[in-house]
Design a protein around this motif. Structure first.
Motif, PDB file in Angstrom:
ATOM      1  N   CYS A  24      -7.369  29.425   0.354  1.00 24.89           N
ATOM      2  CA  CYS A  24      -7.834  28.388  -0.567  1.00 24.89           C
ATOM      3  C   CYS A  24      -7.964  28.932  -1.996  1.00 24.89           C
ATOM      4  CB  CYS A  24      -9.188  27.839  -0.119  1.00 24.89           C
ATOM      5  SG  CYS A  24      -9.196  27.015   1.485  1.00 24.89           S
ATOM      6  N   ALA A  25      -8.480  30.152  -2.124  1.00 29.14           N
ATOM      7  CA  ALA A  25      -8.775  30.713  -3.445  1.00 29.14           C
ATOM      8  C   ALA A  25      -7.528  31.127  -4.197  1.00 29.14           C
ATOM      9  CB  ALA A  25      -9.714  31.904  -3.300  1.00 29.14           C
ATOM     10  N   GLY A  73     -11.259  22.190  12.453  1.00 31.10           N
ATOM     11  CA  GLY A  73     -12.089  23.321  12.057  1.00 31.10           C
ATOM     12  C   GLY A  73     -11.414  24.274  11.093  1.00 31.10           C
ATOM     13  N   ARG A  74     -10.253  23.892  10.542  1.00 35.64           N
ATOM     14  CA  ARG A  74      -9.545  24.752   9.595  1.00 35.64           C
ATOM     15  C   ARG A  74     -10.126  24.569   8.193  1.00 35.64           C
ATOM     16  NH1 ARG A  74      -4.763  24.274   6.181  1.00 35.64           N
ATOM     17  NH2 ARG A  74      -4.759  22.037   6.662  1.00 35.64           N
ATOM     18  N   LEU A  75     -10.370  25.696   7.521  1.00 33.96           N
ATOM     19  CA  LEU A  75     -10.899  25.655   6.159  1.00 33.96           C
ATOM     20  C   LEU A  75      -9.814  25.141   5.215  1.00 33.96           C
ATOM     21  CD1 LEU A  75     -13.352  26.389   4.333  1.00 33.96           C
ATOM     22  CD2 LEU A  75     -12.271  28.619   3.979  1.00 33.96           C
ATOM     23  N   VAL A  76     -10.116  24.047   4.506  1.00 33.03           N
ATOM     24  CA  VAL A  76      -9.123  23.457   3.605  1.00 33.03           C
ATOM     25  C   VAL A  76      -9.595  23.443   2.155  1.00 33.03           C
ATOM     26  CG1 VAL A  76      -8.066  22.051   5.413  1.00 33.03           C
ATOM     27  CG2 VAL A  76      -9.962  21.104   4.057  1.00 33.03           C
ATOM     28  N   ALA A  77     -10.884  23.665   1.933  1.00 35.53           N
ATOM     29  CA  ALA A  77     -11.419  23.720   0.569  1.00 35.53           C
ATOM     30  C   ALA A  77     -12.752  24.451   0.600  1.00 35.53           C
ATOM     31  CB  ALA A  77     -11.602  22.318  -0.011  1.00 35.53           C
ATOM     32  N   CYS A  78     -13.091  25.102  -0.513  1.00 38.55           N
ATOM     33  CA  CYS A  78     -14.354  25.835  -0.577  1.00 38.55           C
ATOM     34  C   CYS A  78     -14.723  26.057  -2.033  1.00 38.55           C
ATOM     35  CB  CYS A  78     -14.266  27.169   0.173  1.00 38.55           C
ATOM     36  SG  CYS A  78     -12.858  28.208  -0.289  1.00 38.55           S
ATOM     37  N   SER A 129      -6.857  24.439  -0.569  1.00 40.33           N
ATOM     38  CA  SER A 129      -5.630  25.055  -0.068  1.00 40.33           C
ATOM     39  C   SER A 129      -4.417  24.232  -0.456  1.00 40.33           C
ATOM     40  CB  SER A 129      -5.699  25.228   1.456  1.00 40.33           C
ATOM     41  OG  SER A 129      -5.646  23.973   2.094  1.00 40.33           O
ATOM     42  N   ARG A 130      -3.277  24.882  -0.494  1.00 40.33           N
ATOM     43  CA  ARG A 130      -2.053  24.220  -0.934  1.00 40.33           C
ATOM     44  C   ARG A 130      -1.694  23.036  -0.034  1.00 40.33           C
ATOM     45  NH1 ARG A 130       1.664  26.125  -4.456  1.00 40.33           N
ATOM     46  NH2 ARG A 130       0.799  28.234  -4.377  1.00 40.33           N
ATOM     47  N   ASP A 131      -1.983  23.132   1.269  1.00 40.75           N
ATOM     48  CA  ASP A 131      -1.609  22.074   2.213  1.00 40.75           C
ATOM     49  C   ASP A 131      -2.815  21.271   2.690  1.00 40.75           C
ATOM     50  OD1 ASP A 131      -2.792  24.096   3.657  1.00 40.75           O
ATOM     51  OD2 ASP A 131      -1.324  24.090   5.284  1.00 40.75           O
ATOM     52  N   ALA A 132      -3.895  21.241   1.861  1.00 41.60           N
ATOM     53  CA  ALA A 132      -5.089  20.489   2.244  1.00 41.60           C
ATOM     54  C   ALA A 132      -4.778  18.992   2.322  1.00 41.60           C
ATOM     55  CB  ALA A 132      -6.198  20.725   1.234  1.00 41.60           C
ATOM     56  N   PRO A 133      -5.432  18.279   3.225  1.00 39.10           N
ATOM     57  CA  PRO A 133      -5.211  16.826   3.308  1.00 39.10           C
ATOM     58  C   PRO A 133      -5.738  16.117   2.070  1.00 39.10           C
ATOM     59  CG  PRO A 133      -7.035  17.483   4.724  1.00 39.10           C
ATOM     60  CD  PRO A 133      -6.396  18.746   4.228  1.00 39.10           C
ATOM     61  N   GLU A 134      -5.259  14.933   1.848  1.00 36.65           N
ATOM     62  CA  GLU A 134      -5.709  14.132   0.713  1.00 36.65           C
ATOM     63  C   GLU A 134      -7.228  13.924   0.783  1.00 36.65           C
ATOM     64  OE1 GLU A 134      -4.867   9.696  -1.221  1.00 36.65           O
ATOM     65  OE2 GLU A 134      -3.717  10.409   0.508  1.00 36.65           O
ATOM     66  N   GLY A 135      -7.866  14.042  -0.327  1.00 35.73           N
ATOM     67  CA  GLY A 135      -9.305  13.827  -0.389  1.00 35.73           C
ATOM     68  C   GLY A 135     -10.133  15.087  -0.223  1.00 35.73           C
ATOM     69  N   ALA A 136      -9.473  16.251  -0.048  1.00 36.21           N
ATOM     70  CA  ALA A 136     -10.237  17.486   0.173  1.00 36.21           C
ATOM     71  C   ALA A 136     -11.047  17.871  -1.059  1.00 36.21           C
ATOM     72  CB  ALA A 136      -9.299  18.614   0.575  1.00 36.21           C
ATOM     73  N   ARG A 137     -10.456  17.728  -2.240  1.00 27.31           N
ATOM     74  CA  ARG A 137     -11.186  18.077  -3.466  1.00 27.31           C
ATOM     75  C   ARG A 137     -12.389  17.158  -3.653  1.00 27.31           C
ATOM     76  NH1 ARG A 137      -7.790  18.780  -8.886  1.00 27.31           N
ATOM     77  NH2 ARG A 137      -7.484  20.874  -8.015  1.00 27.31           N
ATOM     78  N   GLU A 138     -12.196  15.878  -3.418  1.00 24.69           N
ATOM     79  CA  GLU A 138     -13.291  14.932  -3.561  1.00 24.69           C
ATOM     80  C   GLU A 138     -14.387  15.200  -2.537  1.00 24.69           C
ATOM     81  OE1 GLU A 138      -9.832  13.695  -5.620  1.00 24.69           O
ATOM     82  OE2 GLU A 138     -10.068  14.204  -3.485  1.00 24.69           O
ATOM     83  N   ALA A 139     -13.976  15.594  -1.312  1.00 25.12           N
ATOM     84  CA  ALA A 139     -14.961  15.937  -0.283  1.00 25.12           C
ATOM     85  C   ALA A 139     -15.769  17.162  -0.692  1.00 25.12           C
ATOM     86  CB  ALA A 139     -14.269  16.166   1.052  1.00 25.12           C
ATOM     87  N   LEU A 140     -15.109  18.106  -1.356  1.00 22.51           N
ATOM     88  CA  LEU A 140     -15.794  19.316  -1.817  1.00 22.51           C
ATOM     89  C   LEU A 140     -16.821  18.973  -2.891  1.00 22.51           C
ATOM     90  CD1 LEU A 140     -15.995  22.410  -1.684  1.00 22.51           C
ATOM     91  CD2 LEU A 140     -14.119  22.523  -3.352  1.00 22.51           C
TER      92      LEU A 140
END
Length: 396
Positions: A24-25, A73-78, A129-140
């Motif tokens: 992700c980083a 359970g896969r980390l997609v944003a942090c 992450s590059r392949d994060a699902p849509e909405g991951a940034r907003e969820a973060l």
């Protein structure tokens, strides 16, 4: 898709696999959000701060890292996050805000700080992450706000985000605050002398004189990286760091153990510039290496010599950047004296969100007025940069 995402908080990066955090980083491949590898959001750097005791409850930086995971359970944003009981070590100065808030009867601390501690370097803070699902940034961002509420924090402060992250935070209601740094931009120079030829004659001569005087009387420079770094080098550098920290701030932030840990974990991402007189090291500066930039961080000296700071911190970094093809040198916060030495003004960002909406609106108004003044300052600095005019004759 956002409904399939869940968030949780961890109190240490020891709970997160390094490869999962770093996916992700610092995603591999082409630049992501306009940036390639940034050492200060890497698992190795942030975990070294924790392991060494440089951050933690005793220092007023309690880790509360925000993780967003998919249904599997896969980390997609942090986000690297800390509950703060003060405003030290951030380089975005909000002490006057804290005083105003508390005079009005509020409690400013704890606050939630999303940052690379002690590091005024722009980088991604919403680590998706590059392949994060849509909405991951907003969820973060939503999880950050949920954490603020659960912790009873007054506010969220995101220090030195990239422009992409800053705009995403602004769209979600954060206030943006402008700041300024001074960076050297490598315009494809062949060597240091080629860079000097772009400066006005008076500035060019001044820099050459400064470099001569800094290294007179047999002072020598060593540039160390990778396997060249030894505990003896860290011992010497830590003495410089402690001396400078004690004189400037009263309490240096980083422990001796941090340098051993970060040196072991990411030696190839460190450039240590050391000044030696005979067998003794007398000054030094630590730089971290990204893929595109050299980041100057800490320096210190046990001798008082004119221009040695400029040589060790600025000119050596410029020379290294030109020789190795780095696009820029970021030499830390503040320091208008860098302008006379070929550094340029660069706009930086921070983002702020307050639970008290009245105070939030007041800060928004303050930041808008502050930004107008900052834009005028940067325009004036740009107009007086030391680079020679097109028709100026080149002189030695």
């Amino acid at each position: 898709m956002a409904s399939t995402l869940s968030a949780r908080i961890v109190s240490s990066l020891g709970s997160v696999e390094a490869e999962h955090w770093d996916a992700c980083a610092n995603p591999s491949g082409a630049p992501f959000d306009g940036e390639r590898f940034n050492p200060f959001v890497s698992h190795a750097f942030l975990f070294a701060l924790e392991q060494s005791g440089s951050v933690g409850r005793k220092t007023g930086w309690s880790p509360v890292h925000v993780l967003v995971e998919d249904a599997g359970g896969r980390l997609v944003a942090c986000a690297p996050a800390y509950l703060k009981s003060h405003s030290l070590g951030e380089y975005v100065f909000d002490q006057s805000w804290a005083q105003a808030y508390e005079r009005a009867g509020g409690r400013y601390y704890p606050k939630l700080q999303v940052a690379a501690p002690f590091t005024p370097v722009t980088g991604r803070r919403l680590l998706v992450s590059r392949d994060a699902p849509e909405g991951a940034r907003e969820a973060l961002i939503g999880a950050m706000r949920g954490l603020r509420q659960a912790a009873g924090a007054s506010s969220i402060h995101v220090a030195f985000p990239t422009q992409a992250d800053a705009r995403a935070l602004e769209r979600s209601g954060f206030v943006l605050r402008g700041g300024e740094q001074f960076h050297f931009l490598n315009e494809g120079y062949r060597d240091f002398d080629d860079f000097l030829e772009t400066l006005a004659a008076r500035k060019r001569k001044a820099i050459r004189r400064e470099r001569r005087e800094a290294l007179c009387d047999g002072l020598a420079i060593e540039r160390l990286t990778g396997a060249e770094l030894t505990p003896a080098h860290w011992d010497a550098f830590f003495a410089f760091y402690m001396d400078t920290g004690a004189r400037k701030w009263g309490r240096p932030y980083l422990t001796r153990a941090f340098f051993d840990l970060v040196g072991a974990a990411m030696a190839d991402r460190i450039l240590l510039v050391m000044a030696r007189h005979g067998r003794d090291y007398v000054a030094g500066a630590i730089n971290f290496l990204g893929d595109d930039a050299i980041y100057g961080r800490n320096w210190g000296a046990l001798v008082d010599r004119p221009f040695l700071h400029f040589e060790v911190c600025y000119y050596q970094a410029i020379d290294f950047a030109i020789r190795h093809g780095y696009r820029r040198v970021e030499a830390g916060a503040q320091g208008e004296h860098k302008l006379a030495r070929g550094y340029r003004p660069v706009l930086t960002w921070s983002a702020h969100d307050f639970a008290d909406r009245g105070f939030h609106a007041a800060i928004d108004d303050y930041c808008r007025r502050e930004r107008a003044a900052l834009d005028a300052i940067i325009a004036e600095q740009e107009a007086s940069l030391p680079f020679r005019k097109t028709n100026e004759e080149t002189t030695p």
